[in-house]
Design an enzyme around this catalytic site. Structure first.
Site: not given
Ligand code: URA
Length: 240
Positions: A106
């Site tokens: 993310d």
């Molecule tokens: N899980 C998430 O919620 N976000 C990420 O970036 C990676 C794993």
């Protein structure tokens, strides 16, 4: 591969322009079969001779593999019109060779991203049939309990899928927040955040510190090529 000029070989094999490659050769950073060579126009065949740049082997293999430390605020994408992407933070020569991130973190997540142009390996590493472990350091906005650890270990019902069993190790916990390490073999969209949300916790920070056999060991915003051992270990992990 035929013998080619050293500056061309270094430019092709690495992440530098031809003129930067020539500077490195002139500076005496390159040896061919143990002998320093300072002429950028001197020719070598990387398959037949041992060409070293600052002691590291120079090859012209088609596939590239890099470990990248993603900072927060950067998109895991090849290009974006307005936002900065991970590919904006690596030398353009990598994108020219079709090197791309494997999977996604993310925008606010930091940590280890594998970059490669080995599409076949990337596909296998991401396949739900393989069980490539990802390890995250997480900070959440409330306490974590042994019930949370058990809920992660049992596999969790989320709105559209059942998360496979995951390991939650609580590092510290207090009424106003906790720190933990989560290990899971899946990589669904927002999975870690959704698993904590299902336990009534918001993720404050999320940092990936390991991906399969790879451990994050470079400063934020930087990258390094994988070693031969790491590449072999990744191929092995992708079979699992
Ligand atoms: N899980 C998430 O919620 N976000 C990420 O970036 C990676 C794993």
């Amino acid at each position: 591969m035929a013998a080619i000029r050293l500056d061309k070989l270094l430019a092709q094999s690495g992440e530098r322009s031809r003129s930067d490659a020539a500077k490195l050769v002139r500076a005496g950073c390159v040896t061919v079969d143990g002998q320093p060579v300072r002429d950028p126009a001197a020719k070598a065949d990387a398959e037949l001779s041992r060409v070293l740049l600052n002691g590291q082997a120079v090859t012209d293999e088609a596939y590239r593999y890099y470990l990248f430390h993603k900072p927060a605020g950067v998109l895991t994408a090849a290009r974006d019109r307005s936002a900065q992407t991970v590919m904006d933070l690596v030398p353009p020569a990598l994108a020219k060779r079709d090197v791309l991130p494997v999977g996604r973190l993310d925008k606010d997540t930091t940590g280890l991203l594998l970059l490669t142009n080995d599409g076949e390996l990337a596909h296998r590493l991401l396949s739900p049939k393989r069980h490539v472990w990802k390890e995250y350091l997480v900070a959440v906005d409330g306490p974590l309990t042994t019930q949370d650890v058990e809920a992660f270990a049992c596999g969790m019902e989320l709105s559209d899928f059942t998360a496979k069993p995951a390991e939650l190790t609580v590092l510290s916990t207090a009424p106003d927040g906790a720190q933990a390490v989560v290990r899971l073999a899946e990589g669904k969209f927002h999975q870690v955040k959704r698993m904590f949300a299902a336990r009534g916790r918001n993720v404050l920070t999320l940092h990936r510190q390991a991906f399969g056999p790879l451990k994050l060991d470079v400063p934020e915003g930087t990258h390094r090529p994988l070693t031969e051992e790491e590449i072999a270990a990744l191929h092995l992990a992708a079979q699992g």
